[in-house]
Design a protein around this motif. Structure first.
Motif, PDB file in Angstrom:
ATOM      1  N   SER A   1       0.514  -0.723   0.385  1.00  0.00           N
ATOM      2  CA  SER A   1      -0.303  -0.464  -0.186  1.00  0.00           C
ATOM      3  C   SER A   1       0.592   0.905   0.066  1.00  0.00           C
ATOM      4  N   SER A   2       0.296   2.361  -0.490  1.00  0.00           N
ATOM      5  CA  SER A   2       1.041   4.227  -0.380  1.00  0.00           C
ATOM      6  C   SER A   2       1.749   4.011   0.995  1.00  0.00           C
ATOM      7  N   GLU A   3       0.857   3.823   1.879  1.00  0.00           N
ATOM      8  CA  GLU A   3       1.604   3.665   2.999  1.00  0.00           C
ATOM      9  C   GLU A   3       2.878   3.257   4.080  1.00  0.00           C
ATOM     10  N   ASP A   4       2.389   1.618   3.540  1.00  0.00           N
ATOM     11  CA  ASP A   4       3.933   0.821   3.749  1.00  0.00           C
ATOM     12  C   ASP A   4       5.068   0.840   3.127  1.00  0.00           C
ATOM     13  N   LEU A   5       4.616   1.654   1.704  1.00  0.00           N
ATOM     14  CA  LEU A   5       5.676   1.379   0.235  1.00  0.00           C
ATOM     15  C   LEU A   5       6.457   3.066   1.119  1.00  0.00           C
ATOM     16  N   ASN A   6       4.960   3.652   1.437  1.00  0.00           N
ATOM     17  CA  ASN A   6       6.381   5.214   2.076  1.00  0.00           C
ATOM     18  C   ASN A   6       6.904   5.158   3.304  1.00  0.00           C
ATOM     19  N   ASP A   7       7.095   4.064   4.366  1.00  0.00           N
ATOM     20  CA  ASP A   7       7.335   3.589   5.270  1.00  0.00           C
ATOM     21  C   ASP A   7       9.031   2.762   5.058  1.00  0.00           C
ATOM     22  N   GLU A   8       9.083   2.089   4.074  1.00  0.00           N
ATOM     23  CA  GLU A   8       9.931   1.306   3.702  1.00  0.00           C
ATOM     24  C   GLU A   8      10.240   2.375   2.653  1.00  0.00           C
ATOM     25  N   MET A   9      10.161   2.928   1.496  1.00  0.00           N
ATOM     26  CA  MET A   9      11.390   3.961   0.828  1.00  0.00           C
ATOM     27  C   MET A   9      12.343   5.088   2.307  1.00  0.00           C
ATOM     28  N   GLU A  10      11.079   5.410   2.714  1.00  0.00           N
ATOM     29  CA  GLU A  10      12.273   5.908   4.259  1.00  0.00           C
ATOM     30  C   GLU A  10      13.215   5.407   4.926  1.00  0.00           C
ATOM     31  N   GLN A  11      12.747   4.468   5.101  1.00  0.00           N
ATOM     32  CA  GLN A  11      13.919   3.636   6.458  1.00  0.00           C
ATOM     33  C   GLN A  11      15.501   3.040   5.136  1.00  0.00           C
ATOM     34  N   ALA A  12      15.152   3.099   3.027  1.00  0.00           N
ATOM     35  CA  ALA A  12      15.885   2.504   3.066  1.00  0.00           C
ATOM     36  C   ALA A  12      17.435   3.689   3.317  1.00  0.00           C
ATOM     37  N   GLU A  13      18.395   2.694   2.694  1.00  0.00           N
ATOM     38  CA  GLU A  13      19.795   3.968   2.340  1.00  0.00           C
ATOM     39  C   GLU A  13      19.403   4.429   1.274  1.00  0.00           C
ATOM     40  N   TYR A  14      19.166   3.059   0.444  1.00  0.00           N
ATOM     41  CA  TYR A  14      19.155   3.369  -0.869  1.00  0.00           C
ATOM     42  C   TYR A  14      17.667   2.768  -1.886  1.00  0.00           C
ATOM     43  N   VAL A  15      17.330   3.489  -3.226  1.00  0.00           N
ATOM     44  CA  VAL A  15      16.408   3.180  -3.736  1.00  0.00           C
ATOM     45  C   VAL A  15      16.497   2.386  -4.836  1.00  0.00           C
ATOM     46  N   ILE A  16      16.342   1.313  -4.961  1.00  0.00           N
ATOM     47  CA  ILE A  16      17.038   0.914  -6.053  1.00  0.00           C
ATOM     48  C   ILE A  16      15.292   0.550  -7.301  1.00  0.00           C
ATOM     49  N   SER A  17      15.509   1.293  -8.470  1.00  0.00           N
ATOM     50  CA  SER A  17      14.556   1.050  -8.701  1.00  0.00           C
ATOM     51  C   SER A  17      14.531   1.796 -10.466  1.00  0.00           C
ATOM     52  N   ARG A  18      13.537   1.357 -11.496  1.00  0.00           N
ATOM     53  CA  ARG A  18      13.392   2.359 -12.644  1.00  0.00           C
ATOM     54  C   ARG A  18      13.322   3.488 -12.379  1.00  0.00           C
ATOM     55  N   SER A  19      13.526   4.447 -13.736  1.00  0.00           N
ATOM     56  CA  SER A  19      13.663   5.839 -13.799  1.00  0.00           C
ATOM     57  C   SER A  19      12.571   6.213 -13.821  1.00  0.00           C
ATOM     58  N   GLY A  20      11.371   6.024 -13.773  1.00  0.00           N
ATOM     59  CA  GLY A  20       9.745   6.739 -13.622  1.00  0.00           C
ATOM     60  C   GLY A  20       9.768   7.334 -13.434  1.00  0.00           C
ATOM     61  N   TYR A  21       8.911   8.448 -13.965  1.00  0.00           N
ATOM     62  CA  TYR A  21       9.080  10.003 -13.411  1.00  0.00           C
ATOM     63  C   TYR A  21       8.298  10.050 -12.177  1.00  0.00           C
ATOM     64  N   SER A  22       7.148   9.166 -11.909  1.00  0.00           N
ATOM     65  CA  SER A  22       6.423   9.171 -10.630  1.00  0.00           C
ATOM     66  C   SER A  22       7.515   8.545  -9.343  1.00  0.00           C
TER      67      SER A  22
END
Length: 381
Positions: A275-296
């Motif tokens: 969910s948006s809330e859970d992903l929000n928390d996961e992203m904030e606590q990560a040292e690095y985020v690895i993903s596509r460079s999609g604009y969103s």
């Protein structure tokens, strides 16, 4: 906050008290168009609007999970197929142009029927070219006013002309970025020539909010997203390499509508969707985020001021441009998928001089108010 319920707008709306009924519909190319509509939907609700949604498939799963109380209309997507190779993507897209044009015409007829049936007061279309209407204001959302092409500048001019031919049929064009030199999308959103309708830079759109959750050292978040088959191809690369990672990681596969938790270990957790809330928390606590460079995803990560490693989808010129633009401006590290090594990328990120920009406040609230005070325009051909 309740300006939608009063003034000029109250006089022209059909609902009791002047409540505006607004349709929001994102494009079906990946989940990014749907996720960046989430803050728009939240703002509409906060302003007292009667919000309706439209779409299908993964976009429907995501939005109905976020907003189960809102009515949802079935609207077929463009259903574009992508190539397995970067070189074949442009020709794959060209071959599907008749299919795309037909889909745009069908959604235009669909909207005419839906406006008669449901009496919408306005439409907010995220990159869906056919959702314009002569009788009500319609906003078109895009960050690609300048469409990049591997065929060169001459083809980009043709693409821009065709792009603007559709955009000019709307009341206003909302660009989810900052105006001026400090921005997230470079030439894509800041071309020399703009469409012949009002263009409003409403600021980056993100469903996330900064909660100041402490960063966990050696913890990374991997977000797999985008159209097939490239999503699965990148997942296979990650799956082979992440098993050797010495830290902890959360991998989100970007498959809403599936069982959320799948077989994991204590160190590496896999989810089909969060969910948006859970992903929000996961992203904030990560040292690095690895993903596509999609604009969103770029907007989400920059709102949270995260250090990112972007891997553009091969052949998607928009993502390749964004990756290079963000890296040249020291905003994020970008790595070619063919050259991707998790170990090497993390070492490069540790030595990368990140300069994440300070983003201004959103202008979304005022843009919505202004949209609903504008009478419908007669679309131009």
């Amino acid at each position: 906050m309740n300006q939608l319920l009063s003034g000029k707008n109250a006089e022209k709306t059909h609902l009791p008290g002047g409540q505006a009924r607004i349709l929001v519909a994102p494009l079906d190319w990946g989940l990014g168009h749907a996720t960046r509509c989430i803050p728009i939907i939240r703002e509409l609700i906060s302003q007292g609007a009667d919000v309706w949604l439209a779409g299908e498939g993964a976009q429907q799963h995501l939005l109905t999970e976020e907003f189960p109380q809102l009515p949802f209309l079935s609207l077929p997507g463009y259903r574009i197929h992508y190539s397995k190779t970067a070189g074949g993507l442009i020709w794959k897209m060209i071959s599907q142009w008749p299919k795309l044009r037909s889909a745009i015409q069908k959604e235009q007829e669909w909207l005419k029927t839906m406006v008669k049936e449901h009496q919408f007061d306005a439409v907010i279309s995220d990159n869906r070219y056919g959702l314009y209407h002569a009788g009500i204001p319609c906003a078109f959302i895009t960050h690609q006013l300048h469409i990049k092409s591997p065929a060169g500048k001459w083809s980009e001019r043709i693409l821009q002309k065709r792009n603007y031919k559709y955009i000019r049929r709307f009341t206003v064009c909302w660009v989810p970025d900052q105006e001026g030199e400090i921005n997230l999308s470079g030439e894509l959103s800041h071309p020399l020539k703009k469409p012949p309708i009002p263009v409003k830079y409403i600021g980056p759109l993100s469903r996330f909010t900064k909660k100041n959750i402490p960063v966990q050292k050696k913890h990374m978040l991997v977000i797999l997203s985008g159209p097939e088959p490239q999503r699965s191809m990148f997942e296979n690369i990650i799956a082979l390499q992440i098993s050797h990672y010495e830290g902890t990681a959360t991998v989100v596969r970007g498959l809403p509508g599936s069982k959320n938790l799948i077989p994991s270990t204590n160190m590496i957790r896999f989810y089909n969707h969060l969910s948006s809330e859970d992903l929000n928390d996961e992203m904030e606590q990560a040292e690095y985020v690895i993903s596509r460079s999609g604009y969103s995803t770029v907007m989400d990560a920059m709102i949270l001021e995260k250090k990112c490693i972007f891997i553009p989808t091969p052949g998607q010129t928009e993502q390749e441009y964004l990756g290079n633009y963000l890296m040249n401006n020291k905003i994020a590290l970008s790595v070619n998928q063919k050259m991707f090594s998790l170990e090497n990328s993390l070492m490069d990120a540790a030595n990368f001089n990140y300069r994440i920009p300070h983003l201004k406040g959103s202008l979304l609230q005022q843009a919505i108010i202004e949209l609903l005070l504008v009478p419908g325009k007669q679309p131009t051909s």
